[in-house]
Design an enzyme around this catalytic site. Structure first.
Site, PDB file in Angstrom:
ATOM      1  N   TRP A  92       0.859  -1.184   0.000  1.00 32.53           N
ATOM      2  CA  TRP A  92       0.000   0.000   0.000  1.00 32.53           C
ATOM      3  C   TRP A  92       0.897   1.236   0.000  1.00 32.53           C
ATOM      4  CZ3 TRP A  92      -0.350   4.063   3.598  1.00 32.53           C
ATOM      5  CH2 TRP A  92      -1.259   5.070   3.189  1.00 32.53           C
ATOM      6  N   GLU A 114      -2.977  -2.887  -2.592  1.00 31.83           N
ATOM      7  CA  GLU A 114      -4.144  -2.353  -1.879  1.00 31.83           C
ATOM      8  C   GLU A 114      -4.664  -1.067  -2.518  1.00 31.83           C
ATOM      9  OE1 GLU A 114      -3.510  -1.805   2.306  1.00 31.83           O
ATOM     10  OE2 GLU A 114      -5.567  -1.177   2.690  1.00 31.83           O
ATOM     11  N   LYS A 149      -7.260   2.259  -3.037  1.00 31.55           N
ATOM     12  CA  LYS A 149      -7.816   3.292  -2.149  1.00 31.55           C
ATOM     13  C   LYS A 149      -8.450   4.414  -2.971  1.00 31.55           C
ATOM     14  CE  LYS A 149      -6.553   5.793   2.056  1.00 31.55           C
ATOM     15  NZ  LYS A 149      -5.760   5.712   3.265  1.00 31.55           N
ATOM     16  N   ASP A 153      -9.786  -2.948   1.326  1.00 25.92           N
ATOM     17  CA  ASP A 153      -9.902  -2.444   2.700  1.00 25.92           C
ATOM     18  C   ASP A 153     -11.287  -1.819   2.841  1.00 25.92           C
ATOM     19  OD1 ASP A 153      -9.814  -0.410   4.832  1.00 25.92           O
ATOM     20  OD2 ASP A 153      -7.681  -0.868   4.969  1.00 25.92           O
ATOM     21  N   HIS A 201      -8.664  -6.253   4.099  1.00 22.98           N
ATOM     22  CA  HIS A 201      -8.329  -5.515   5.307  1.00 22.98           C
ATOM     23  C   HIS A 201      -9.636  -5.173   5.991  1.00 22.98           C
ATOM     24  CE1 HIS A 201      -3.943  -3.947   4.771  1.00 22.98           C
ATOM     25  NE2 HIS A 201      -4.027  -5.242   4.911  1.00 22.98           N
ATOM     26  N   ASP A 259     -11.971   7.025   6.208  1.00 20.19           N
ATOM     27  CA  ASP A 259     -11.149   5.832   6.422  1.00 20.19           C
ATOM     28  C   ASP A 259     -10.517   5.893   7.806  1.00 20.19           C
ATOM     29  OD1 ASP A 259      -9.651   3.531   5.924  1.00 20.19           O
ATOM     30  OD2 ASP A 259      -8.014   4.655   5.017  1.00 20.19           O
ATOM     31  N   ASP A 265     -10.426   3.807  10.385  1.00 21.59           N
ATOM     32  CA  ASP A 265      -9.851   2.616  11.012  1.00 21.59           C
ATOM     33  C   ASP A 265     -10.292   2.411  12.457  1.00 21.59           C
ATOM     34  OD1 ASP A 265      -8.009   1.449   8.873  1.00 21.59           O
ATOM     35  OD2 ASP A 265      -7.344   3.535   8.913  1.00 21.59           O
TER      36      ASP A 265
HETATM   37  C1  RNT Z   1      -3.815   2.685   4.679  1.00 24.29           C
HETATM   38  C2  RNT Z   1      -3.964   1.247   4.401  1.00 24.29           C
HETATM   39  C3  RNT Z   1      -2.875   0.365   4.957  1.00 24.29           C
HETATM   40  C4  RNT Z   1      -2.466   0.692   6.360  1.00 24.29           C
HETATM   41  C5  RNT Z   1      -1.537  -0.319   7.005  1.00 24.29           C
HETATM   42  C6  RNT Z   1      -0.883   0.203   8.234  1.00 24.29           C
HETATM   43  O1  RNT Z   1      -4.888   3.425   4.261  1.00 24.29           O
HETATM   44  O2  RNT Z   1      -5.205   0.793   4.845  1.00 24.29           O
HETATM   45  O3  RNT Z   1      -3.253  -0.968   4.851  1.00 24.29           O
HETATM   46  O4  RNT Z   1      -3.554   0.887   7.199  1.00 24.29           O
HETATM   47  O5  RNT Z   1      -0.641  -0.791   6.097  1.00 24.29           O
HETATM   48 ZN    ZN Z   2      -5.560  -1.340   4.775  1.00 22.60          ZN
END
Ligand code: RNT
Ligand code: ZN
Length: 422
Positions: free
Chosen positions: A188, A229, A231, A262, A289, A297, A299
């Site tokens: 990523w 990954e 985004k 993710d 993810h 985003d 988390d």
């Molecule tokens: C960031 C991505 C990535 C990170 C990790 C720490 O937007 O989601 O996966 O959260 O690699």
């Molecule tokens: Zn991620």
């Protein structure tokens, strides 16, 4: 630990499911084999161990909070993860970032990382009998400050990050080889711009070239599996992200790589769940993810919400659970970090169990015969089934806390271990 079979509650719940044609023993047995890759970075707020006490935000990754108890060393992080594994049933894996190596007193820059910096993790994983997944760390670094890494227009910066990801893949393959289970390496990068960008094509061509160079080094699939990954946006890259969903989906299909989805990387109303069946028609494997975006985003710690229920339903219904790698990706520094891990991992597993307890065949029969009322009615009926009893039975058989025991277990660890850390 006693199981619910002793009280008869499990048998009663088992019969209730059996009446719908669902075999709870098969569901439990299946759940027991599904690995969940626990992300190391919840334990120290994405800090890593390159510079003591650092918090690696940047690139749209934002950790908020300073709840006491954060792991300050590899030893503490390993101790926390080991504790957390005793509260999470099923098969465990660890998801490690390149910034978590054992670098000693000298600063080791990202383009200098070596296999030997991770020996401490290989040995630890061997002792625990778990597999390790790995990630290049392409953020929170002076050479990522202008927001570009692999897609940087500065050839030196680009070369630096290409070298880093190459080394990260080599280390991942080493984990795979040493531990006898392929390591999933995820790439990523934060690359993108805050505002309207003109040469989107140029950046994306550069990213493609960089990835081609990185993946030109091949490793046996028994050691390493690559994911990229996607985004939509991040803080500071609201307008343009080079590695968008379309970009990586096409890259992955053409180059036989996995896409990493993710949950926080899409439009706030977009469901990952619906993407599984669409993508798995064309891909052999995929990485997830599992996260909880709140408005962005963010988390947040994963909980058993509708997003997770829909996602896990699709994972089970698509029949390709073995080809989909489940990793967690959340970080909350405002609460007990061990509790955060436990909550997110168990919520994901609860979703999976719920999905495994679905009479999918019967629902499909209703669907195909045009009995759409019965399909909807059964989905509603399932919501009041005694799912929690099956879950507790599974946990008891696995020798981990039942649902009602989790909070006390986490708080005891806080009292005995985490509180001592300042
Ligand atoms: C960031 C991505 C990535 C990170 C990790 C720490 O937007 O989601 O996966 O959260 O690699
Ligand atoms: Zn991620």
């Amino acid at each position: 630990m006693n199981t619910f079979e002793d009280t008869g509650a499990y048998r009663w719940a088992q019969e209730a499911y059996a009446a719908l044609g669902v075999d709870t023993e098969a569901a439990i047995a299946r759940l027991q084999t599904i690995p969940i890759s626990l992300h190391c970075w919840q334990g120290d707020d994405v800090g890593g161990f390159e510079t003591p006490g650092a918090t690696l935000s940047g690139g749209g990754i934002q950790v908020t909070g300073n709840y006491p108890g954060k792991a300050r060393s590899i030893k503490e992080l390993q101790a926390d993860i080991e504790k957390v594994y005793t509260i999470i049933p099923g098969v465990h894996r660890l998801n490690l970032h390149a910034s978590y190596g054992e670098f000693g007193d000298t600063f080791v820059d990202r383009d200098q990382i070596e296999i030997e910096h991770f020996t401490v993790w290989v040995e630890w994983a061997k002792r625990l009998g778990i597999g390790v997944d790995f990630n290049a760390t392409c953020f929170s670094h002076p050479k990522a400050e202008d927001g570009f890494t692999l897609a940087s227009k500065d050839p030196e910066i680009r070369a630096f990050w290409i070298e880093h990801v190459k080394r990260a893949r080599k280390i991942a393959a080493h984990f795979g080889k040493e531990l006898g289970t392929p390591s999933v390496h995820n790439t990523w990068i934060p690359d993108g711009s805050k505002d309207l960008t003109i040469d989107k094509t140029g950046y994306r061509e550069l990213l493609k070239e960089a990835l081609d160079e990185i993946f030109a080094v091949e490793y046996p699939k028994a050691y390493l599996k690559d994911a990229v990954e996607t985004k939509l946006f991040g803080i500071g890259s609201e307008s343009f992200v080079v590695g968008s969903h379309e970009f990586y989906m096409n890259y992955a299909i053409r180059n036989d790589k996995m896409v990493c989805l993710d949950l926080g990387h899409f439009h706030p109303t977009e469901q990952i769940a619906d993407k599984i069946s669409a993508m798995m028609v064309f891909s052999d494997e995929m990485l997830l993810h599992v996260s909880r975006p709140m408005r962005w985003d963010s988390d947040h710690v994963v909980i058993l919400n509708d997003d997770i229920i829909y996602l896990t339903q699709e994972l089970v219904r698509c029949g390709k659970l073995d080809q989909i790698h489940i990793g967690l990706d959340f970080f909350d520094a405002t609460i007990n970090r061990a509790g955060a891990w436990v909550t997110g991992a168990r919520a994901t597993q609860k979703g999976l169990l719920m999905a495994l307890l679905e009479p999918t065949g019967l629902l499909k029969e209703y669907e195909e015969s045009g009995n759409l009322y019965a399909r909807l009615g059964l989905l509603e009926q399932l919501k009041s089934m005694p799912f929690g009893i099956i879950w507790d039975e599974f946990c008891a058989r696995e020798g981990v806390c039942r649902e009602s025991e989790v909070i006390q277990e986490v708080l005891t660890y806080e009292q005995q271990v985490l509180k001592e850390r300042t």
